[in-house]
Design a protein around this motif. Structure first.
Motif, PDB file in Angstrom:
ATOM      1  N   ASP A 162       1.079  -0.820   0.099  1.00 41.57           N
ATOM      2  CA  ASP A 162      -0.312  -0.407   0.397  1.00 41.57           C
ATOM      3  C   ASP A 162       1.193   1.124   0.415  1.00 41.57           C
ATOM      4  N   ALA A 164       0.815   5.064   0.782  1.00 43.40           N
ATOM      5  CA  ALA A 164       0.949   6.793   0.886  1.00 43.40           C
ATOM      6  C   ALA A 164       1.049   7.234   0.435  1.00 43.40           C
ATOM      7  N   ASN A 166       1.272  11.677   0.921  1.00 45.26           N
ATOM      8  CA  ASN A 166       0.486  13.289   1.991  1.00 45.26           C
ATOM      9  C   ASN A 166       1.265  14.153   1.447  1.00 45.26           C
ATOM     10  N   ARG A 241       1.038  13.848  -8.098  1.00 50.03           N
ATOM     11  CA  ARG A 241      -0.339  12.506  -7.687  1.00 50.03           C
ATOM     12  C   ARG A 241      -0.569  12.042  -9.202  1.00 50.03           C
ATOM     13  N   ASP A 245      -0.176   8.878 -11.152  1.00 50.59           N
ATOM     14  CA  ASP A 245      -0.933   8.104 -11.868  1.00 50.59           C
ATOM     15  C   ASP A 245      -0.387   7.866 -13.704  1.00 50.59           C
ATOM     16  N   GLU A 250      -0.227   2.774  -8.151  1.00 51.59           N
ATOM     17  CA  GLU A 250      -1.501   2.832  -7.460  1.00 51.59           C
ATOM     18  C   GLU A 250      -0.535   3.590  -5.872  1.00 51.59           C
ATOM     19  N   HIS A 251      -1.190   4.463  -5.482  1.00 49.98           N
ATOM     20  CA  HIS A 251      -1.305   5.133  -4.227  1.00 49.98           C
ATOM     21  C   HIS A 251      -2.382   5.950  -4.131  1.00 49.98           C
ATOM     22  N   ARG A 252      -2.539   6.362  -2.433  1.00 55.07           N
ATOM     23  CA  ARG A 252      -3.783   7.016  -2.097  1.00 55.07           C
ATOM     24  C   ARG A 252      -3.605   7.881  -1.330  1.00 55.07           C
ATOM     25  N   GLU A 254      -3.468  10.218   1.931  1.00 52.92           N
ATOM     26  CA  GLU A 254      -3.351   9.796   3.702  1.00 52.92           C
ATOM     27  C   GLU A 254      -3.008  11.145   4.285  1.00 52.92           C
TER      28      GLU A 254
END
Ligand code: HAM
Length: 429
Positions: A162, A164, A166, A241, A245, A250-252, A254
């Motif tokens: 995963d 993350a 920020n 970001r 992409d 893939e990332h989110r 946070e």
């Protein structure tokens, strides 16, 4: 047995890496070096200990790493030094000391020392692979740096990672966020964990990083830094970001990700192995530190990098069943029952020709040597007995698969072993 002669053990929280496990370390480091080079990074080796001030000023007096975990001591000359708890501060110190041309890209592999309570995946001495870029705040560099780590995990075969991301903002926009965060924590401070109930004012961001359930529950509703970014920081984050992409990483987002070191500005990121238990599943992390060079006494210079914990990375590989230990297969095992002189010379010859060769010692019996040859995993045994010695030949016996034993003239053993190695492995040696 008296106490003085009791066998000594490695200190708790440290570990030995022995063969064959160490073969994974070799491959890991070699592949990371190759990838870092492809991206323009050069290796930097710097001291294992530094003036303790470096870490206080660099990592932050109020971070857990400095406050609770540093191996700090005064040496025999009365100098206050510390074993490096991480790699970034030293690389930045080296940059300030030697002022190489920018952008400067450095990679490293290093032990790191933190006085933490040892448990699975948490050690007092761990090892990191890291990369740092100094001298540019171009967000595309952030993308490159994250991609270097992400592609490396992918090469290892890890699929449950995963990422993350920020932004920590900058000196312009962070104060307003900190004020909002402190105001929020003020309202909820009685619900915080014991440590942060007392300390939340000193460094409110630490509360966001706290893994205790009380703090997690409170910070769920806390103001989000991403709502406080100024235009430039917001644009930087958006460009990073978009770049991730574009590269299919893939990332989110946070907004509670702050990481444990105080030098971060703007982009921060952390890779977690979801196959490991949450407390020790960070397999790498990093971010931008645009004020660190100045804090260490250099000219204003932006920077970004990451560190990957090798032990945790390998634990994650084990959990996913990827990146197995390679069984090592020597090309040849030389068995000499005529006194060892032929083995001595033949081993040297084969090794000089680039063929991995092992042998037995101490004038052991044919039976014992054959047993050792089988255990070694070698593809072929090269046997020299009195008859071979007299005929100036060597008997080659395949060990891994059934096949005829052949007599090879002593002078063409190297060619024969090389040819049979190529046949078996397809390697072009
Ligand atoms: P860090 O997150 O403190 O960052 O450490 C990097 C990685 O080292 C962690 O993600 C974890 O895999 C591993 N690690 C840390 N502590 C331990 C431990 N006690 N036992 C086992 N593994 C551990 C840094 O150190 C920053 N210097 C990263 C960076 C580089 N930021 C910018 N540039």
């Amino acid at each position: 047995m008296g106490e003085d002669s009791a066998p000594l053990r490695a200190p708790a929280g440290t570990h030995d890496v022995l063969w064959p496990e160490s073969a994974r370390w070799e491959r890991l480091v070699a592949e990371f070096a190759r990838r870092a080079q492809l991206a323009g990074f050069g290796l930097v080796v710097s001291p294992m200990f530094e003036d303790a001030q470096l870490f206080r000023r660099g990592i932050g007096d109020d971070s857990d790493v400095v406050r609770k975990e540093m191996y700090e001591f005064s040496d025999r000359g009365g100098r206050q030094v510390a074993l490096r708890p991480e790699g970034t501060a030293s690389v930045v110190r080296a940059f300030v000391q030697h002022h190489p041309p920018v952008p400067w890209r450095a990679w490293y592999v290093t032990p790191a020392f933190r006085y933490e309570r040892p448990q699975a995946g948490r050690y007092k001495q761990h090892h990191q692979l890291g990369a740092e870029v100094l001298g540019t705040d171009d967000p595309d560099v952030d993308v490159e740096v994250v991609a270097l780590a992400a592609d490396f995990y992918e090469w290892l075969g890890l699929r449950h990672v995963d990422l993350a991301v920020n932004s920590m903002g900058c000196t312009e926009c962070r104060p307003a966020y900190l004020a909002a965060l402190v105001a929020y924590l003020e309202e909820h401070h009685l619900e915080l964990c014991d440590e942060h109930r007392e300390r939340y004012r000193a460094n409110p961001l630490r509360v966001l990083d706290c893994k205790r359930p009380e703090c997690r529950a409170v910070t769920e509703g806390a103001p989000r830094i991403t709502d406080y970014l100024d235009e430039a920081c917001a644009a930087h984050l958006a460009r990073v970001r978009a770049g991730l992409d574009a590269l299919g990483i893939e990332h989110r987002l946070e907004p509670r990700l702050v990481r444990g070191l105080d030098y971060y500005t703007r982009t921060t990121f952390e890779f977690s192995a979801t196959s490991l238990t949450a407390a020790q599943n960070a397999i790498g992390g990093g971010g931008r530190y645009d004020g660190l060079v100045e804090a260490i006494g250099g000219p204003p210079t932006p920077g970004i990098g990451f560190g990957i914990g090798i032990e945790r990375l390998l634990l994650a590989c084990d959990a996913e069943g990827v990146f197995p230990v390679d069984p090592r297969l020597p090309d040849a095992f030389v068995i000499d029952v005529t006194g060892g002189t032929v083995a001595r010379d033949l081993c040297a010859e084969l090794r000089r020709a680039g063929l991995e060769t092992v042998r037995a010692y101490d004038g052991r019996s044919l039976k014992a040597q054959l047993k050792q040859a089988d255990r070694s995993g070698a593809r072929v045994a090269l046997i020299v007995g009195p008859e071979e010695l007299a005929g100036d030949v060597v008997t080659a016996r395949p060990l891994l698969e059934a096949g005829p034993q052949v007599s090879v003239p002593r002078s063409s053993v190297v060619e024969w072993v090389r040819a049979s190695a190529t046949e078996d492995t397809g390697d072009d040696r």
